[in-house]
Write a protein that holds these residues in place. Sequence first.
Motif, PDB file in Angstrom:
ATOM      1  N   GLU A   1     -61.585 -40.589  45.397  1.00 31.05           N
ATOM      2  CA  GLU A   1     -60.193 -40.879  45.063  1.00 31.05           C
ATOM      3  C   GLU A   1     -60.052 -42.295  44.522  1.00 31.05           C
ATOM      4  O   GLU A   1     -60.811 -43.196  44.882  1.00 31.05           O
ATOM      5  N   LEU A   2     -59.035 -42.473  43.674  1.00 31.58           N
ATOM      6  CA  LEU A   2     -58.805 -43.763  43.020  1.00 31.58           C
ATOM      7  C   LEU A   2     -57.534 -44.416  43.571  1.00 31.58           C
ATOM      8  O   LEU A   2     -56.488 -43.768  43.663  1.00 31.58           O
TER       9      LEU A   2
ATOM     10  N   PRO B   1     -54.167 -42.564  39.329  1.00 29.66           N
ATOM     11  CA  PRO B   1     -54.429 -42.972  40.711  1.00 29.66           C
ATOM     12  C   PRO B   1     -54.004 -41.911  41.725  1.00 29.66           C
ATOM     13  O   PRO B   1     -52.948 -41.304  41.589  1.00 29.66           O
ATOM     14  N   ASP B   2     -54.859 -41.725  42.724  1.00 28.96           N
ATOM     15  CA  ASP B   2     -54.472 -40.896  43.873  1.00 28.96           C
ATOM     16  C   ASP B   2     -53.538 -41.694  44.778  1.00 28.96           C
ATOM     17  O   ASP B   2     -52.684 -41.131  45.446  1.00 28.96           O
ATOM     18  N   VAL B   3     -53.752 -43.013  44.781  1.00 31.43           N
ATOM     19  CA  VAL B   3     -52.903 -43.915  45.556  1.00 31.43           C
ATOM     20  C   VAL B   3     -52.522 -45.085  44.655  1.00 31.43           C
ATOM     21  O   VAL B   3     -53.395 -45.715  44.057  1.00 31.43           O
ATOM     22  N   LEU B   4     -51.220 -45.332  44.539  1.00 27.41           N
ATOM     23  CA  LEU B   4     -50.722 -46.505  43.800  1.00 27.41           C
ATOM     24  C   LEU B   4     -50.076 -47.435  44.822  1.00 27.41           C
ATOM     25  O   LEU B   4     -49.074 -47.074  45.441  1.00 27.41           O
ATOM     26  N   VAL B   5     -50.680 -48.605  45.010  1.00 25.34           N
ATOM     27  CA  VAL B   5     -50.119 -49.570  45.962  1.00 25.34           C
ATOM     28  C   VAL B   5     -49.416 -50.669  45.169  1.00 25.34           C
ATOM     29  O   VAL B   5     -50.070 -51.492  44.511  1.00 25.34           O
ATOM     30  N   ASN B   6     -48.092 -50.669  45.219  1.00 26.18           N
ATOM     31  CA  ASN B   6     -47.295 -51.710  44.562  1.00 26.18           C
ATOM     32  C   ASN B   6     -47.101 -52.853  45.552  1.00 26.18           C
ATOM     33  O   ASN B   6     -46.128 -52.908  46.293  1.00 26.18           O
ATOM     34  N   ASP B   7     -48.077 -53.769  45.527  1.00 24.89           N
ATOM     35  CA  ASP B   7     -48.087 -54.872  46.516  1.00 24.89           C
ATOM     36  C   ASP B   7     -47.646 -56.197  45.896  1.00 24.89           C
ATOM     37  O   ASP B   7     -47.082 -57.034  46.606  1.00 24.89           O
ATOM     38  N   ALA B   8     -47.883 -56.402  44.602  1.00 22.35           N
ATOM     39  CA  ALA B   8     -47.595 -57.714  43.988  1.00 22.35           C
ATOM     40  C   ALA B   8     -46.150 -58.108  44.274  1.00 22.35           C
ATOM     41  O   ALA B   8     -45.222 -57.352  43.983  1.00 22.35           O
TER      42      ALA B   8
ATOM     43  N   TYR C   1     -62.933 -45.109  48.578  1.00 25.65           N
ATOM     44  CA  TYR C   1     -62.090 -45.022  47.371  1.00 25.65           C
ATOM     45  C   TYR C   1     -62.733 -45.776  46.213  1.00 25.65           C
ATOM     46  O   TYR C   1     -63.372 -46.813  46.405  1.00 25.65           O
ATOM     47  N   ARG C   2     -62.503 -45.279  45.007  1.00 26.31           N
ATOM     48  CA  ARG C   2     -62.701 -46.098  43.805  1.00 26.31           C
ATOM     49  C   ARG C   2     -61.484 -46.995  43.671  1.00 26.31           C
ATOM     50  O   ARG C   2     -60.363 -46.575  44.026  1.00 26.31           O
ATOM     51  N   LEU C   3     -61.682 -48.188  43.143  1.00 23.34           N
ATOM     52  CA  LEU C   3     -60.577 -49.145  43.103  1.00 23.34           C
ATOM     53  C   LEU C   3     -60.303 -49.630  41.688  1.00 23.34           C
ATOM     54  O   LEU C   3     -61.230 -49.890  40.913  1.00 23.34           O
ATOM     55  N   ALA C   4     -59.019 -49.752  41.370  1.00 19.36           N
ATOM     56  CA  ALA C   4     -58.572 -50.430  40.146  1.00 19.36           C
ATOM     57  C   ALA C   4     -57.640 -51.543  40.624  1.00 19.36           C
ATOM     58  O   ALA C   4     -56.595 -51.268  41.212  1.00 19.36           O
ATOM     59  N   LEU C   5     -58.066 -52.770  40.414  1.00 20.73           N
ATOM     60  CA  LEU C   5     -57.376 -53.917  41.015  1.00 20.73           C
ATOM     61  C   LEU C   5     -56.654 -54.738  39.959  1.00 20.73           C
ATOM     62  O   LEU C   5     -57.225 -55.053  38.905  1.00 20.73           O
ATOM     63  N   ALA C   6     -55.424 -55.134  40.260  1.00 19.25           N
ATOM     64  CA  ALA C   6     -54.629 -55.908  39.306  1.00 19.25           C
ATOM     65  C   ALA C   6     -54.019 -57.134  39.990  1.00 19.25           C
ATOM     66  O   ALA C   6     -53.605 -57.074  41.152  1.00 19.25           O
ATOM     67  N   ALA C   7     -53.995 -58.228  39.254  1.00 21.56           N
ATOM     68  CA  ALA C   7     -53.306 -59.470  39.640  1.00 21.56           C
ATOM     69  C   ALA C   7     -53.417 -60.392  38.425  1.00 21.56           C
ATOM     70  O   ALA C   7     -54.067 -60.033  37.435  1.00 21.56           O
TER      71      ALA C   7
ATOM     72  N   LEU D   1     -47.564 -36.997  38.166  1.00 25.67           N
ATOM     73  CA  LEU D   1     -46.781 -35.754  38.194  1.00 25.67           C
ATOM     74  C   LEU D   1     -47.502 -34.642  37.437  1.00 25.67           C
ATOM     75  O   LEU D   1     -47.482 -33.486  37.861  1.00 25.67           O
ATOM     76  N   SER D   2     -48.143 -35.005  36.334  1.00 24.54           N
ATOM     77  CA  SER D   2     -48.762 -33.937  35.544  1.00 24.54           C
ATOM     78  C   SER D   2     -49.942 -33.322  36.293  1.00 24.54           C
ATOM     79  O   SER D   2     -50.300 -32.174  36.048  1.00 24.54           O
ATOM     80  N   ARG D   3     -50.536 -34.052  37.249  1.00 19.02           N
ATOM     81  CA  ARG D   3     -51.558 -33.382  38.069  1.00 19.02           C
ATOM     82  C   ARG D   3     -51.005 -32.958  39.431  1.00 19.02           C
ATOM     83  O   ARG D   3     -51.721 -32.477  40.288  1.00 19.02           O
ATOM     84  N   ASN D   4     -49.725 -33.262  39.639  1.00 19.61           N
ATOM     85  CA  ASN D   4     -49.042 -32.881  40.880  1.00 19.61           C
ATOM     86  C   ASN D   4     -49.738 -33.422  42.126  1.00 19.61           C
ATOM     87  O   ASN D   4     -49.859 -32.731  43.135  1.00 19.61           O
ATOM     88  N   SER D   5     -50.201 -34.667  42.048  1.00 20.88           N
ATOM     89  CA  SER D   5     -50.748 -35.286  43.254  1.00 20.88           C
ATOM     90  C   SER D   5     -50.682 -36.795  43.107  1.00 20.88           C
ATOM     91  O   SER D   5     -50.674 -37.330  42.002  1.00 20.88           O
ATOM     92  N   GLY D   6     -50.647 -37.442  44.234  1.00 21.19           N
ATOM     93  CA  GLY D   6     -50.632 -38.902  44.240  1.00 21.19           C
ATOM     94  C   GLY D   6     -49.674 -39.433  45.285  1.00 21.19           C
ATOM     95  O   GLY D   6     -48.731 -38.758  45.681  1.00 21.19           O
ATOM     96  N   HIS D   7     -49.945 -40.661  45.707  1.00 21.99           N
ATOM     97  CA  HIS D   7     -49.162 -41.283  46.778  1.00 21.99           C
ATOM     98  C   HIS D   7     -48.785 -42.695  46.326  1.00 21.99           C
ATOM     99  O   HIS D   7     -49.659 -43.508  46.033  1.00 21.99           O
ATOM    100  N   ILE D   8     -47.497 -42.949  46.256  1.00 19.91           N
ATOM    101  CA  ILE D   8     -47.008 -44.287  45.871  1.00 19.91           C
ATOM    102  C   ILE D   8     -46.655 -45.043  47.147  1.00 19.91           C
ATOM    103  O   ILE D   8     -45.845 -44.575  47.952  1.00 19.91           O
ATOM    104  N   VAL D   9     -47.285 -46.195  47.312  1.00 25.01           N
ATOM    105  CA  VAL D   9     -47.050 -47.025  48.495  1.00 25.01           C
ATOM    106  C   VAL D   9     -46.421 -48.332  48.029  1.00 25.01           C
ATOM    107  O   VAL D   9     -47.057 -49.106  47.300  1.00 25.01           O
ATOM    108  N   ASN D  10     -45.172 -48.548  48.408  1.00 25.98           N
ATOM    109  CA  ASN D  10     -44.453 -49.745  47.956  1.00 25.98           C
ATOM    110  C   ASN D  10     -44.292 -50.737  49.097  1.00 25.98           C
ATOM    111  O   ASN D  10     -43.913 -50.357  50.207  1.00 25.98           O
TER     112      ASN D  10
END
Length: 255
Positions: free
Chosen positions: A3-4, A81-88, A27-33, A128-137
């Motif tokens: 999972e990403l 992403p399977d998980v999108l963490v909006n942390d910034a 998890y595979r990670l895609a990191l942003a800052a 949505l187009s794959r009908n899966s994923g978790h948004i963590v705000n």
Amino acid sequence: MSELAFITGATSGIGRATAEALAAKGYRLALAARNVEKLNDTAEDLRMKYNADVSVYPLDVRDRDAVQATAAACLAECGAPDVLVNDAGLARGLEPYEETSPDDIEQMIDTNIRGLFLVTRAFLPAMLSRNSGHIVNLGSTAGLYAYAGAAVYCATKAAVKTFSDGIRIDVIDSDIKVTTIQPGIVQTNFSEVRFHGDKARAAAVYEGVDALQAEDIANVIVFAVSQPKRVQLSDIVIMANQQATGFMVSKKKKS
Ligand code: NDP
Ligand code: 8X3
């Protein structure tokens, strides 16, 4: 393929700890800052410790074009992403509103609200187009309980909670989950950023209190994203033991 997780604010504090906790889970990670050097250091550290598959995306979430380009690059290179963490996010200043610098006001609104909204908008269609994923705000107890000198910061975090509730309604027919994490006092770089680099003033915030640590919040995020498909944790409030509301913290712990 594993999972990403795409994580904004991944170089410090809660975002960094969440990246580490998810790397430990495979998890595979895609990191942003924004800070490229810290992004590369974080990625290298996670590759060394966990043999993690880590991609880095230098990004200022306030930059709409950059958000769109980053999401497009991530979707092409890593997938949705399977998980999108909006942390910034950040607080700037702690003074009565009439004394708050307009630059600080705009930076908080543009990062905590506008950036988070734009990043979500950029990734949600693919989820949505794959009908899966978790948004963590990342909200905050500050979004539940206003406190002195923090009207703007508190309002931005209230916006995060309401936004999360709104998109949860919009995706109700899908399997997408939306969780608002609302921590209390967490000992990170947060106060140093708030006080514009004043380390002594920042350190004083945590003196005499057993503050939450970034790892505590990361563990809760891992818990939230590890639930069965039928379970959606909408809001999670995490306080320090000696905390009652946002910014109400006892420094006189009874022995
Ligand atoms: P830190 O200051 O330790 O980390 C903030 C992260 O956000 C850094 O990686 C920073 O990296 C990144 N960031 C800041 N501005 C931007 C931007 N414009 N674009 C992209 N990335 C950005 O803070 P915390 O870990 O404490 O805070 C993380 C989140 O948790 C925030 O949303 C905060 O409001 C929330 N929170 C914090 C609490 C606390 O007590 N610490 C409690 C409740 C919620 P860079 O500067 O390189 O961009
Ligand atoms: C950060 C927690 O209480 O410093 O969101 O506002 S607090």
